[in-house]
Every structure is written in structure tokens, then in C-alpha cells.
Design a protein around this motif. Structure first.
Motif, PDB file in Angstrom:
ATOM      1  N   GLU A  12      64.096  16.197 -23.822  1.00 56.55           N
ATOM      2  CA  GLU A  12      63.551  16.618 -22.536  1.00 56.55           C
ATOM      3  C   GLU A  12      63.983  15.574 -21.510  1.00 56.55           C
ATOM      4  O   GLU A  12      64.046  14.373 -21.823  1.00 56.55           O
ATOM      5  N   LYS A  43      69.728  23.314 -18.364  1.00 54.48           N
ATOM      6  CA  LYS A  43      69.003  22.574 -17.342  1.00 54.48           C
ATOM      7  C   LYS A  43      67.720  21.979 -17.936  1.00 54.48           C
ATOM      8  O   LYS A  43      67.012  22.636 -18.684  1.00 54.48           O
ATOM      9  N   GLY A  44      67.469  20.728 -17.603  1.00 55.11           N
ATOM     10  CA  GLY A  44      66.238  20.090 -18.062  1.00 55.11           C
ATOM     11  C   GLY A  44      66.346  19.438 -19.434  1.00 55.11           C
ATOM     12  O   GLY A  44      65.405  18.804 -19.894  1.00 55.11           O
ATOM     13  N   ILE A  45      67.491  19.621 -20.091  1.00 55.68           N
ATOM     14  CA  ILE A  45      67.687  18.967 -21.393  1.00 55.68           C
ATOM     15  C   ILE A  45      68.825  17.965 -21.276  1.00 55.68           C
ATOM     16  O   ILE A  45      69.921  18.299 -20.814  1.00 55.68           O
TER      17      ILE A  45
ATOM     18  N   ARG B 185      57.944  22.255 -26.935  1.00 52.47           N
ATOM     19  CA  ARG B 185      59.184  22.715 -27.560  1.00 52.47           C
ATOM     20  C   ARG B 185      59.945  21.600 -28.295  1.00 52.47           C
ATOM     21  O   ARG B 185      60.751  21.867 -29.171  1.00 52.47           O
ATOM     22  N   SER B 186      59.673  20.344 -27.943  1.00 55.36           N
ATOM     23  CA  SER B 186      60.415  19.264 -28.600  1.00 55.36           C
ATOM     24  C   SER B 186      59.629  18.640 -29.754  1.00 55.36           C
ATOM     25  O   SER B 186      60.053  17.647 -30.333  1.00 55.36           O
TER      26      SER B 186
END
Lengths: 173, 566
Positions: A12, A43-45, B185-186
Motif C-alpha cells: 500500500e 494506482k495506490g500500490i 487487502r494487504s
């Protein structure tokens, strides 16, 4: 035996993730040789590429600890031959070299580099290649006594298979 | 729960804590949390805030609370020194997988990074010792941060998290609504059990002549105590526990063979060395459990079950690494499991128990009969409490004697600083445990050294009328270090002797009844008096000054090289 291992991690895009990841190396007193963080194709990762010299046994433990970080989505380690790796470097060279070659474009051609900037006191050249190619040109220019400054990007990598499959799964959910 | 209302950040924090079930909060106010405390004043009937005498006391109390109840422990401190004073407890909770939510104040967002008064970069400082941490700089972030914090702290392998809240976020108005965090999600805290691998494990178990279950704290954390017993009884397999696993199995269970590791029981350690299959559940093969890993369990295959993937294969190679919740794995292991008689194996256990009887248990008293020994105190305490008390220890000899000689009938009854070995943990952790389980008897077993590291918490006990029992084993030494100096450093007692205050006067200053005993004949009566006391009570026992904990596996030695008192 110590070898180069590259950890690729997708995380993230959060403050502090970089710090948490480097702590996993720091705790075991492993020096990071190169580190690149940039946005992945999603996007965002973020995608981390971290290179360090250690043993397979240790890197396996490091990668497990990196995976445990709450904001890390996936992390794996690779050896350089498993990845397509390129680096970009910029070389600031004394313009007296131009005199030896007659013309600036002849100089850049002879070094397989691209001309970025040219003025009476220096020339800036750009080269893309493997780590060895980048370092060879650096050493060569240094030997000739013309290298004024040098900077490099760190590894830009792609795996032959898709590393981002898992991310697309997340995106589709 | 989408009932929106406008509140200040400080109040939003308290509302969110209530949503997560927080009823007790341990803390210490200071400049950068005054707005939160101002709201706490209005919430004091819904949230029981306990003012400790030091922030370290607050975090250890939250740990003791979490360990006794299974709920998340919550503590709060101000910025700067308040926050840094929490760090020892946070590191302790990280190593011992204790679910904690720690809240710290922080300087206003506009002053971050300016070396403002009482500014400390607690986010960076706690990164290596928290499961997750987060700095809140606007009020609107608070409900989400609290929801994430509780979810991360209690799920998977539990651990401490920290939320650092800038002062401006505490006073800003925001639209409050609360949504618990159910997934990220992670982050995947609940592994899916690999049924095929579990079936392979069962085959190994069925084929084993001399299997041994090594049960760690993971059994308690996943609520797998009953599954463990059913698994062990179905397969007729002996169980040993790690220090952190103590009380997960009742001591009088016929399959229980004792504790593992440096000061563990002879049978548990010798069985490890002679076993042909170790079934390790919710434990991490700490160096205090394994001794020299190269000579650890030389004849055994190893099945390792842990919810934390990073633990699998970390300290030693295993044959089957099962990434799973302890209860899921133990339930799966019952499928197809065969009952085998293992007569020779249990006979070996009884032989080793007889060795310990002869070499250790029969020598726990002072041969001259002059001094009380620590072993004697804990053995008699176990008789008085009949296995019903929660025993909270400090660190050192008091801890090892408590581990060896306490008796337990119920789970979550032994609370100790296992991984970090934090002296000063015992008294505040016992305080927190008593707040968490007020109907149970809670006994803090402390040495004279560790007691004095956090002794100021007697003030907290007095003010909040926390009825715990404090048992101080006073040998006027930092006993465990002295034991190592005696055994491995030629009796050079370098700075381990203590000149102590009159503990009864200290207890009296805090209005806590106390008694000091020195004669073996007084001991039983004194322990019964302590047990009968209605409120807090301090019993100081002057014990044999140079008593050692045996047997002992010297650091770095193999489990087969047990030292005895000879």
C-alpha cells in the motif's frame, strides 16, 4: 555464500512502509545496495525493488518478515538472472573529451551513450544498460580523468512472468 | 452505525474505544493529551480509567489485562517522555504476542518535526516493536484508525499497535460515525489450513513411537485448549508446554509431562531429546526452549504449526511446516488419528520424573532448616491456592520457580514476560490482570530487584483498591544474575547484592497490610493469611540468599546437558 538477492515487494502506498521494510534488513545487519520505490501499474500500490548481498537462507527469512508487515501485499526474492534488469546513469564529462573526438555526437556514439546537454565546460551523457555496462563506462571515464559527476537510477526490473498478477486479482475484487 | 454526529476528536476517540468494547483504560495524562482527558472526565462512568504512577506501569497493566482476559489491553500516555516510557512494554508485547492498543498524544501537526516541547518521533521509534502504528493529524481519521488498530492488534498473531494523535486532531470537530474494520487487502490474518499437509502430519503422528506435543501460547491465543486435550487424548500423546504455554493444560492432566527449556522439567526436556516426532503448536522454538539447535531433538521429525509464517523454519528446519491457526490444526489432526498405547514412552516419562524427584524435588528445602527457600514458597503457595489463582511473575529466579512449582487448573493463569524478560513487569501486570478478572485471586510473585523497578505502582493499587496479593521473595540479590555469576563467573558477585528498604514500611505508607516472614515454620500460615486477605496484601518472605534454580540448561548448551545442584 553471499550472493545478490533482489526482493520485489508490492505495498500500500502508505507513510512508514519504507521504514518498516528497511528495518527487516537493518535488524540482521544487511547493507542495502540499491533500492527503488515507485508506483506500480496499479494506482495506490507501490513497487519496491531492493538489492542486497546475503545468503539464500537469510533472504528467505527477511522476505517472510517483510510479508508480515501489515501494508505489504506481496513480497518475493529473486536472483539477478531471474529478472530483466536495466539501469539508467548520467555522466557529466569534461568537454575537453569532445576535442579528442572532433564532434560531440561522435563522442556519444563511440561510448554508446545519449547526449543530454552540451556546453563549453561539460557534456552530460546518458546510458541505459545492465549494471556491468553502466559501471564499465564509469570506470573508463574515470581512468581517462574526465568524469566530473555520475549518478544512477538503481535497478528497474521486470520478471519474465507477470509479477503483478496478484495485484490485478486484488483490483478486480 | 452510520449515526452521524459532530464531536471533537478527543471524544471521537473515546466513542470509538467504547465501540471496540474497551471498558478499562490504563494511563497517565500530560500536556498533549489533556483534551482527551477532558472528555474522559465526562466518560468516567463508562470507561474505567486507572491512573498509574508511571507510563511503564500503564502499558504493563494493559498487558496483564490482555493476557488474563483475552481482550485487547488499552493504555494512553502523553507525547515525548510519556510515549517513550511505553516502549519497553510495547517491545515486551511484541515478543509475547499480546494484543495492545497504545494511544499517545503528539504535538500539533503544524509543529511536527520542529523539536517542539515534548515532541518525540514515537512512530519511528516504535516501528520495530509494533505490528502497526499510525499518526493521526486530523480528527476525521480517528474512527478508522481505532477500528484498524483493534482489528490488527487482536487478529492473526496478536501484537501491539500504536496510534499517535496530534493535539489539533483531539480538539477539531468532526462528523462521527463508526464502522469496525473487518478486513484489509494487504493483511490476511487467518490462514487457510492446508488439509493435505495436515493429513500428512497425521500419518507421521500415527507412525510415531515417541511423539511429544510442544504447546505454546498460541494454544491460549486461539482458544485451542480443549482441542489440544482432545487431540492428545485421542492419540495418547504426552504434552509439554513452553514458558508462555503454561496453564494451557492443567498440571494434573495425566498426559502432561511438564515445562520445556532452560529451567524446564527433566521429563519434558529429555523426552524432546529422545522423541521421534515433535508436534509443536503455537510456539516459536525460542533459544530458551531449544538450547543448542544443532543438538536439539536429534532423533525427531518436527511438525510445526504456527499462525505466523515467518516463524516457520526461522530457528530450525522442520519436516512439516503448517501455516495455520492452532485450533484449526489441532481439529484437523484428530481426523484419522490412531490411539496407540506407547507404554515404553510413558514409562520413560515416569523414569525421568523420578530422576527429577530424586535430584531436584527432594532438595527444595534448606537442609539446615534455617532458611525458607523460594521453591518451598511457591510449592506451598500452590497448595494454598489449589491451582485456582492467576500467578503473575517478575523476571529471574522468582519467575523460574513460579513456572516450575505453580499448579494450574485453568488457562490464562500464568502471566510472565517470556520473550523480552522485562524486570519490573510483575507488579503492574498483576494489577492489570486483577482489573481484568476481579473475581479471580491474582498473586504477583516478585523478587526484591524487580519489585523495586516498578514499586511506585503500589500507589495505583491503593488509589483504585486493586485487591491483588503481592509476594516478594527477598534474597537481597539480583538472584538469577548472581546464579550465573556463581556458576559461570567464578562466584564474582559483581553488583548483584542489594541493600533493601523495609518493605513493610513501604507497604504501610500505601495503607497496604503486610507481613514479613523468615522462618520456615511461619510460611504456611503467612500464605494462608495472604490468601484470606480481602484487599491488597503484601507478603515479604526472606529467603535463602544463594538458592539456585535447577535443573538448568546453560545458555548455548544442548538440552541433554542438564545441570543439577551438586
Amino acid at each position: 555464500m553471499n550472493k545478490e538477492y533482489i526482493i520485489i515487494a508490492f505495498t500500500e502506498n502508505q507513510i512508514g512502509v519504507l521504514n518498516r521494510i528497511t528495518i527487516c534488513y537493518l535488524r540482521r545487519k544487511i547493507n542495502i545496495e540499491s533500492l527503488k520505490v515507485s508506483e506500480s501499474s496499479i494506482k495506490g500500490i507501490s513497487m519496491f525493488v531492493i538489492s542486497a548481498f546475503t545468503t539464500e537462507e537469510i533472504i528467505d527469512k527477511v522476505v517472510k518478515q517483510i510479508r508480515n508487515i501489515t501494508d505489504v501485499i506481496e513480497a518475493n526474492y529473486y536472483t539477478p538472472d531471474q529478472l530483466i534488469t536495466q539501469e539508467i546513469a548520467l555522466y557529466k564529462v569534461s568537454s575537453k573529451m569532445v576535442g579528442e573526438h572532433g564532434r560531440v555526437d561522435a563522442l556519444s556514439r563511440s561510448l554508446s551513450a545519449r547526449l543530454i546537454e552540451f556546453n563549453p565546460s561539460y557534456v552530460v551523457l546518458e546510458k541505459t544498460g545492465t549494471r556491468e555496462e553502466i559501471e564499465q563506462l564509469r570506470d573508463d571515464l574515470q581512468r581517462r580523468g574526465v568524469l566530473q559527476e555520475f549518478t544512477r537510477s538503481g535497478s528497474v526490473v521486470l520478471h519474465r512472468d507477470s509479477l503483478e498478477e496478484i495485484l490485478h486479482e486484488i483490483e478486480n475484487n | 452505525m452510520a449515526n452521524k454526529q459532530k464531536v471533537k476528536g478527543g471524544e471521537a476517540l473515546l466513542m470509538a474505544l467504547l465501540e471496540e468494547g474497551t471498558r478499562d483504560l490504563f494511563g497517565y495524562p500530560g500536556g498533549q493529551v489533556i483534551p482527551i482527558y477532558d472528555h474522559l472526565y465526562d466518560y468516567r462512568h463508562r470507561i474505567n480509567h486507572i491512573l498509574t504512577r508511571h507510563e511503564q506501569g500503564a502499558v504493563h497493566a494493559a498487558q496483564g489485562y490482555a493476557r488474563a482476559t483475552g481482550r485487547v489491553g488499552v493504555c494512553i500516555a502523553t507525547s515525548g517522555p510519556g510515549a517513550t516510557n511505553l516502549v519497553t512494554g510495547i517491545a515486551d508485547a511484541m515478543l509475547d504476542s499480546t494484543p495492545l492498543v497504545c494511544i499517545t498524544g503528539q504535538v500539533p501537526a503544524t509543529m511536527l518535526g520542529t523539536d517542539a516541547f515534548q515532541e518525540a518521533d514515537i512512530i519511528s521509534m516504535t516501528m520495530p516493536v509494533t505490528k502497526w502504528n499510525y499518526q493521526v493529524t486530523s480528527a476525521s481519521e480517528i474512527p478508522r484508525a481505532v477500528a484498524k488498530a483493534f482489528y490488527i492488534a487482536r487478529s492473526g498473531r496478536p501484537g501491539p499497535v500504536l496510534i499517535d494523535i496530534a493535539k489539533n486532531a483531539q480538539v477539531e470537530l468532526m462528523d462521527y460515525s463508526y464502522k469496525p474494520c473487518l478486513s484489509l487487502r494487504s493483511y490476511h490474518p487467518r490462514p487457510v489450513l492446508d488439509a493435505e499437509l495436515a493429513a500428512q502430519a497425521v500419518e507421521l503422528i500415527n507412525a510415531a513411537e515417541r511423539p511429544l506435543i510442544l504447546a505454546g501460547q498460541g494454544v491460549k491465543l486461539s482458544g485451542a485448549e480443549q482441542s489440544l486435550i482432545e487431540f492428545a487424548e485421542t492419540g495418547n500423546i504426552p504434552i509439554a508446554t513452553t514458558l508462555m504455554g503454561i496453564s494451557a493444560v492443567a498440571n494434573d492432566h495425566p498426559l502432561f509431562v511438564g515445562n520445556l527449556g532452560m529451567h524446564g522439567n527433566v521429563a519434558a526436556n529429555e523426552m524432546t531429546q529422545h522423541s521421534d516426532l515433535l508436534i509443536a503448536v503455537g510456539m516459536r522454538f525460542s533459544d530458551r526452549v531449544t538450547g543448542d539447535v544443532r543438538n536439539y531433538a536429534p532423533e525427531a521429525k518436527i511438525i510445526h504449526v504456527d499462525i505466523d509464517r515467518a516463524e516457520l523454519g526461522k530457528n530450525l528446519r522442520v519436516d512439516i511446516a503448517l501455516h495455520a491457526d492452532a485450533r484449526d490444526a489441532l481439529e484437523a489432526f484428530k481426523n484419522g488419528l490412531q490411539h496407540r498405547s506407547r507404554e515404553a514412552w510413558f514409562a520413560f516419562a515416569r523414569e525421568q520424573e523420578a530422576v527429577e524427584d530424586e535430584k531436584v524435588f527432594s532438595h527444595t528445602e534448606d537442609p539446615q532448616g534455617r532458611f525458607i527457600t523460594m521453591a518451598q514458597v511457591i510449592r506451598q503457595l500452590a497448595e494454598v491456592e489449589r491451582g485456582e489463582a492467576v500467578i503473575v511473575t517478575d523476571v529471574g529466579q522468582n519467575q523460574m520457580f513460579s513456572a516450575r512449582y505453580s499448579r494450574f487448573n485453568t488457562t490464562r493463569s500464568f502471566i510472565t514476560s517470556g520473550g523480552l524478560g522485562t524486570m519490573g513487569f510483575g507488579l503492574p501486570a498483576a494489577m492489570g490482570a486483577k482489573v481484568g478478572v476481579p473475581d479471580r485471586e491474582v498473586v504477583a510473585v516478585l523478587g526484591d530487584g524487580g519489585f523495586q523497578m516498578t514499586m511506585q505502582e503500589l500507589g495505583t493499587i491503593m488509589q483504585n483498591q486493586i485487591g491483588l496479593k503481592i509476594l516478594v521473595l527477598n534474597n537481597s540479590y539480583l538472584g538469577m544474575v548472581r546464579q550465573w555469576q556463581q556458576l559461570f563467573f567464578n562466584r564474582r558477585y559483581s553488583f548483584t547484592e542489594l541493600e533493601n528498604p523495609d518493605f513493610s514500611k513501604i507497604a504501610a505508607a500505601y495503607n497496604i497490610p503486610s507481613r514479613r516472614v523468615t522462618e520456615p515454620a511461619q510460611l504456611g500460615n503467612a500464605l494462608r493469611e495472604m490468601a484470606a486477605a480481602k484487599g491488597a496484601y503484601l507478603l515479604e518472605v526472606a529467603v535463602l540468599p544463594e538458592e539456585n534454580v535447577f535443573p538448568m540448561v546453560p545458555a548455548g548448551a544442548s538440552l541433554s546437558e542438564l545441570l543439577y545442584n551438586d
